[in-house]
Design a protein around this motif. Structure first.
Motif, mmCIF file in Angstrom:
data_model
loop_
_atom_site.group_PDB
_atom_site.id
_atom_site.type_symbol
_atom_site.label_atom_id
_atom_site.label_comp_id
_atom_site.label_asym_id
_atom_site.label_seq_id
_atom_site.Cartn_x
_atom_site.Cartn_y
_atom_site.Cartn_z
ATOM 1 N N SER A 69 0.848 -1.192 0.000
ATOM 2 C CA SER A 69 0.000 0.000 0.000
ATOM 3 C C SER A 69 0.882 1.239 0.000
ATOM 4 C CB SER A 69 -0.908 0.029 1.225
ATOM 5 O OG SER A 69 -1.766 -1.087 1.265
ATOM 6 N N ASN A 88 -9.040 6.553 -4.897
ATOM 7 C CA ASN A 88 -8.905 8.004 -4.776
ATOM 8 C C ASN A 88 -9.626 8.523 -3.536
ATOM 9 O OD1 ASN A 88 -7.295 8.105 -7.009
ATOM 10 N ND2 ASN A 88 -8.901 8.860 -8.389
ATOM 11 N N THR A 100 -4.880 6.271 -1.765
ATOM 12 C CA THR A 100 -3.989 5.123 -1.622
ATOM 13 C C THR A 100 -3.888 4.358 -2.940
ATOM 14 O OG1 THR A 100 -4.576 4.918 0.730
ATOM 15 C CG2 THR A 100 -3.541 3.022 -0.313
ATOM 16 N N VAL A 101 -2.680 3.909 -3.238
ATOM 17 C CA VAL A 101 -2.447 3.032 -4.372
ATOM 18 C C VAL A 101 -1.928 1.698 -3.839
ATOM 19 C CG1 VAL A 101 -0.091 3.875 -4.767
ATOM 20 C CG2 VAL A 101 -1.359 2.829 -6.643
ATOM 21 N N TYR A 102 -2.322 0.622 -4.497
ATOM 22 C CA TYR A 102 -1.991 -0.716 -4.032
ATOM 23 C C TYR A 102 -1.222 -1.483 -5.109
ATOM 24 C CZ TYR A 102 -5.877 0.504 -0.933
ATOM 25 O OH TYR A 102 -6.710 1.145 -0.034
ATOM 26 N N CYS A 116 6.964 3.529 -4.136
ATOM 27 C CA CYS A 116 5.844 4.124 -4.849
ATOM 28 C C CYS A 116 6.223 5.552 -5.251
ATOM 29 C CB CYS A 116 4.563 4.112 -4.032
ATOM 30 S SG CYS A 116 4.570 5.101 -2.535
ATOM 31 N N ARG A 171 -6.020 1.572 -7.292
ATOM 32 C CA ARG A 171 -5.997 2.777 -6.459
ATOM 33 C C ARG A 171 -7.387 3.069 -5.915
ATOM 34 N NH1 ARG A 171 -3.729 7.386 -9.996
ATOM 35 N NH2 ARG A 171 -4.270 8.708 -8.198
ATOM 36 N N MET A 196 0.253 7.329 -10.726
ATOM 37 C CA MET A 196 0.985 6.691 -9.631
ATOM 38 C C MET A 196 1.732 5.481 -10.167
ATOM 39 S SD MET A 196 0.261 8.520 -6.985
ATOM 40 C CE MET A 196 0.849 7.450 -5.659
ATOM 41 N N GLY A 243 -7.633 5.701 -12.801
ATOM 42 C CA GLY A 243 -7.599 4.260 -12.584
ATOM 43 C C GLY A 243 -8.046 3.457 -13.780
#
Length: 123
Positions: A20, A73, A77-79, A95, A71, A33, A54
């Motif tokens: 994450s 928004n 958070t981006v995963y 990241c 992600r 990202m 995304g």
């Protein structure tokens, strides 16, 4: 923008991890990202990227079919879901935010970087 990556650890070959990256700042929702990684003695390499909405994702050939970037928004958070991990996936994973939408795979086109999280895959 400040980025905080988490979720790394030690896992056996074939295992899974979910990284994450929590971002602060109002520009997250408009930012490409990315995830990059760097193994000891090697250059930093592209892993995956995702467009601001995304709707578009990009992956390195070495991780296609195994890693998925997503992600939220709403959560800033981006995963990075990593499945079927291999010893060669061992690296520090970073990241990045503020990527160039025309060049999402290029590291030096990203403005902001997190501190990295270690992923170790044992054989």
């Amino acid at each position: 923008v400040q980025l905080q990556a988490s979720g790394g650890g030690l896992v056996q070959t074939g295992g899974s991890l979910r990284l994450s990256c929590a971002a602060s700042g109002r520009t997250f929702n408009t930012s490409v990202m990315g995830w990059f990684r760097q193994a000891p003695g090697k250059e930093r390499e592209f892993v995956a990227a995702i467009s601001a909405s995304g709707s578009s994702t990009y992956s390195a050939d070495s991780v296609k079919g195994r890693f998925t970037i997503s992600r939220s928004n709403a959560k800033n958070t981006v995963y990075l879901q990593m499945n079927s991990l291999k010893p060669e996936d061992t690296a520090v994973y970073y990241c990045a935010a503020g990527g160039n939408p025309m060049a999402p795979r290029i590291a030096n086109r990203y403005e902001y970087w997190g501190q990295g999280t270690q992923v170790t895959v044992s054989s």
